[in-house]
Design a protein around this motif. Structure first.
Motif, PDB file in Angstrom:
ATOM      1  N   VAL A 116      27.856  45.583  28.809  1.00 40.50           N
ATOM      2  CA  VAL A 116      28.883  45.704  29.840  1.00 40.50           C
ATOM      3  C   VAL A 116      29.176  44.323  30.404  1.00 40.50           C
ATOM      4  O   VAL A 116      28.268  43.571  30.729  1.00 40.50           O
ATOM      5  CB  VAL A 116      28.421  46.661  30.974  1.00 40.50           C
ATOM      6  CG1 VAL A 116      29.491  46.785  32.041  1.00 40.50           C
ATOM      7  CG2 VAL A 116      28.049  48.026  30.407  1.00 40.50           C
ATOM      8  N   VAL A 117      30.448  44.003  30.489  1.00 44.38           N
ATOM      9  CA  VAL A 117      30.889  42.741  31.077  1.00 44.38           C
ATOM     10  C   VAL A 117      31.658  43.078  32.342  1.00 44.38           C
ATOM     11  O   VAL A 117      32.617  43.847  32.316  1.00 44.38           O
ATOM     12  CB  VAL A 117      31.782  41.943  30.092  1.00 44.38           C
ATOM     13  CG1 VAL A 117      32.328  40.690  30.752  1.00 44.38           C
ATOM     14  CG2 VAL A 117      30.998  41.598  28.843  1.00 44.38           C
ATOM     15  N   ILE A 118      31.184  42.508  33.450  1.00 42.16           N
ATOM     16  CA  ILE A 118      31.831  42.714  34.752  1.00 42.16           C
ATOM     17  C   ILE A 118      32.274  41.347  35.249  1.00 42.16           C
ATOM     18  O   ILE A 118      31.508  40.385  35.184  1.00 42.16           O
ATOM     19  CB  ILE A 118      30.841  43.326  35.767  1.00 42.16           C
ATOM     20  CG1 ILE A 118      30.316  44.670  35.257  1.00 42.16           C
ATOM     21  CG2 ILE A 118      31.497  43.490  37.133  1.00 42.16           C
ATOM     22  CD1 ILE A 118      29.193  45.237  36.100  1.00 42.16           C
ATOM     23  N   PHE A 119      33.510  41.267  35.722  1.00 42.07           N
ATOM     24  CA  PHE A 119      33.960  39.985  36.247  1.00 42.07           C
ATOM     25  C   PHE A 119      34.743  40.176  37.534  1.00 42.07           C
ATOM     26  O   PHE A 119      35.339  41.219  37.773  1.00 42.07           O
ATOM     27  CB  PHE A 119      34.777  39.197  35.212  1.00 42.07           C
ATOM     28  CG  PHE A 119      35.962  39.918  34.657  1.00 42.07           C
ATOM     29  CD1 PHE A 119      37.208  39.790  35.238  1.00 42.07           C
ATOM     30  CD2 PHE A 119      35.836  40.708  33.530  1.00 42.07           C
ATOM     31  CE1 PHE A 119      38.304  40.439  34.719  1.00 42.07           C
ATOM     32  CE2 PHE A 119      36.928  41.360  32.997  1.00 42.07           C
ATOM     33  CZ  PHE A 119      38.175  41.223  33.595  1.00 42.07           C
ATOM     34  N   ASP A 120      34.679  39.152  38.352  1.00 42.97           N
ATOM     35  CA  ASP A 120      35.386  39.121  39.628  1.00 42.97           C
ATOM     36  C   ASP A 120      35.986  37.730  39.774  1.00 42.97           C
ATOM     37  O   ASP A 120      35.355  36.816  40.286  1.00 42.97           O
ATOM     38  CB  ASP A 120      34.414  39.435  40.772  1.00 42.97           C
ATOM     39  CG  ASP A 120      35.121  39.588  42.106  1.00 42.97           C
ATOM     40  OD1 ASP A 120      36.357  39.787  42.100  1.00 42.97           O
ATOM     41  OD2 ASP A 120      34.454  39.497  43.148  1.00 42.97           O
ATOM     42  N   ILE A 121      37.209  37.585  39.271  1.00 42.81           N
ATOM     43  CA  ILE A 121      37.893  36.292  39.279  1.00 42.81           C
ATOM     44  C   ILE A 121      39.036  36.373  40.281  1.00 42.81           C
ATOM     45  O   ILE A 121      39.865  37.274  40.224  1.00 42.81           O
ATOM     46  CB  ILE A 121      38.404  35.938  37.870  1.00 42.81           C
ATOM     47  CG1 ILE A 121      37.208  35.867  36.910  1.00 42.81           C
ATOM     48  CG2 ILE A 121      39.167  34.624  37.884  1.00 42.81           C
ATOM     49  CD1 ILE A 121      37.557  35.710  35.464  1.00 42.81           C
ATOM     50  N   LYS A 122      39.080  35.417  41.190  1.00 42.29           N
ATOM     51  CA  LYS A 122      40.043  35.436  42.290  1.00 42.29           C
ATOM     52  C   LYS A 122      41.484  35.388  41.805  1.00 42.29           C
ATOM     53  O   LYS A 122      41.783  34.902  40.719  1.00 42.29           O
ATOM     54  CB  LYS A 122      39.778  34.274  43.232  1.00 42.29           C
ATOM     55  CG  LYS A 122      38.419  34.378  43.873  1.00 42.29           C
ATOM     56  CD  LYS A 122      38.174  33.244  44.832  1.00 42.29           C
ATOM     57  CE  LYS A 122      36.777  33.338  45.261  1.00 42.29           C
ATOM     58  NZ  LYS A 122      36.193  33.224  46.328  1.00 42.29           N
ATOM     59  N   ARG A 129      41.918  35.075  34.359  1.00 37.44           N
ATOM     60  CA  ARG A 129      41.507  36.487  34.345  1.00 37.44           C
ATOM     61  C   ARG A 129      42.243  37.244  33.237  1.00 37.44           C
ATOM     62  O   ARG A 129      41.640  38.007  32.490  1.00 37.44           O
ATOM     63  CB  ARG A 129      41.810  37.089  35.718  1.00 37.44           C
ATOM     64  CG  ARG A 129      41.170  38.422  35.962  1.00 37.44           C
ATOM     65  CD  ARG A 129      41.386  38.871  37.383  1.00 37.44           C
ATOM     66  NE  ARG A 129      42.810  38.987  37.678  1.00 37.44           N
ATOM     67  CZ  ARG A 129      43.331  38.867  38.885  1.00 37.44           C
ATOM     68  NH1 ARG A 129      42.556  38.593  39.915  1.00 37.44           N
ATOM     69  NH2 ARG A 129      44.614  39.006  39.074  1.00 37.44           N
ATOM     70  N   ASP A 130      43.536  36.996  33.106  1.00 40.89           N
ATOM     71  CA  ASP A 130      44.319  37.667  32.073  1.00 40.89           C
ATOM     72  C   ASP A 130      43.880  37.243  30.673  1.00 40.89           C
ATOM     73  O   ASP A 130      43.795  38.068  29.763  1.00 40.89           O
ATOM     74  CB  ASP A 130      45.814  37.392  32.276  1.00 40.89           C
ATOM     75  CG  ASP A 130      46.356  38.059  33.533  1.00 40.89           C
ATOM     76  OD1 ASP A 130      45.708  38.991  34.058  1.00 40.89           O
ATOM     77  OD2 ASP A 130      47.438  37.629  33.994  1.00 40.89           O
ATOM     78  N   LYS A 131      43.593  35.944  30.487  1.00 42.03           N
ATOM     79  CA  LYS A 131      43.107  35.462  29.190  1.00 42.03           C
ATOM     80  C   LYS A 131      41.766  36.106  28.841  1.00 42.03           C
ATOM     81  O   LYS A 131      41.511  36.435  27.678  1.00 42.03           O
ATOM     82  CB  LYS A 131      42.963  33.944  29.200  1.00 42.03           C
ATOM     83  CG  LYS A 131      44.267  33.199  29.167  1.00 42.03           C
ATOM     84  CD  LYS A 131      44.020  31.702  29.229  1.00 42.03           C
ATOM     85  CE  LYS A 131      45.305  30.937  29.386  1.00 42.03           C
ATOM     86  NZ  LYS A 131      45.065  29.499  29.561  1.00 42.03           N
ATOM     87  N   LEU A 132      40.926  36.258  29.848  1.00 39.42           N
ATOM     88  CA  LEU A 132      39.632  36.895  29.632  1.00 39.42           C
ATOM     89  C   LEU A 132      39.816  38.338  29.166  1.00 39.42           C
ATOM     90  O   LEU A 132      39.182  38.773  28.204  1.00 39.42           O
ATOM     91  CB  LEU A 132      38.798  36.848  30.914  1.00 39.42           C
ATOM     92  CG  LEU A 132      37.428  37.502  30.866  1.00 39.42           C
ATOM     93  CD1 LEU A 132      36.544  36.859  29.812  1.00 39.42           C
ATOM     94  CD2 LEU A 132      36.766  37.427  32.227  1.00 39.42           C
TER      95      LEU A 132
END
Length: 194
Positions: A116-122, A129-132
């Motif tokens: 599971v990959v969780i991210f919190d990019i401002k 964030r979109d590229k990720l």
């Protein structure tokens, strides 16, 4: 072949040439411009339409000049000849090209663990964030929630590369999970058995 298909094929071929030149320069540390054509010409066999009948050496030197103009390589003239050297921007471009070609190895037997990959990019880094999201989707991850993605395969190396290249080390968490509630749709999607 339609106009869009031809354009897409040309872009793929151009990106492959860029990757070949950057990897060749990286492997050699620096690369003599005189040696560029003989070393790189063998890679043209990988392309269906080749570039037969055209001056391959001229094409490669033009591609190298274009890369220099973009700031990805630089020409260094010495008494021994002219050499190409990869710039920091070229190193970054090469890493991105390698990420685009990265594939998660799928083992013969699933270890019954979810990644599971969780991210919190401002919001100010929305582009990153979109590229990720695009990178995760392209690799076969499934979106559980807007910033929570899942895969059944070990992909820690890829996530480490993403963290470094997107400079979001602390904003991404990589989890290994034994069980997920209501995982039947996930199992079906990845064609796995519990």
């Amino acid at each position: 072949m339609g106009v869009l298909e031809k354009s897409a094929a040309r872009n793929r071929r151009r990106n492959k040439i860029v990757e070949i030149i950057l990897k060749t320069v990286t492997a050699a540390g620096i690369l003599s411009v005189a040696l560029l054509a003989p070393n790189a010409l063998q890679f043209f066999k990988m392309f269906k339409n080749g570039r037969r009948g055209q001056n391959q050496k001229y094409y490669l030197k033009t591609a190298a000049a274009r890369l220099a103009k973009q700031g990805l390589v630089e020409f260094n003239k010495t008494e021994r000849g002219t050499f190409l050297r990869l710039t920091p921007a070229g190193e970054k471009k090469l890493r991105l090209l390698e990420l685009d070609n990265f594939e998660i190895p799928k083992p013969k037997r699933w270890d019954k663990r979810w990644r599971v990959v969780i991210f919190d990019i401002k919001e100010v880094r929305r582009g990153t964030r979109d590229k990720l999201r695009v990178s995760l989707s392209r690799l076969g991850f499934i979106k559980l929630q807007h910033s929570v993605w899942i895969s059944p395969y070990d992909c820690e190396d890829f996530i480490t590369l993403l963290k470094a290249d997107f400079m979001v080390g602390k904003d991404i968490l990589y989890l290994i999970v034994e069980k997920i509630e209501n995982d039947k749709p996930l199992l079906a999607h990845f064609n796995l058995k519990q």
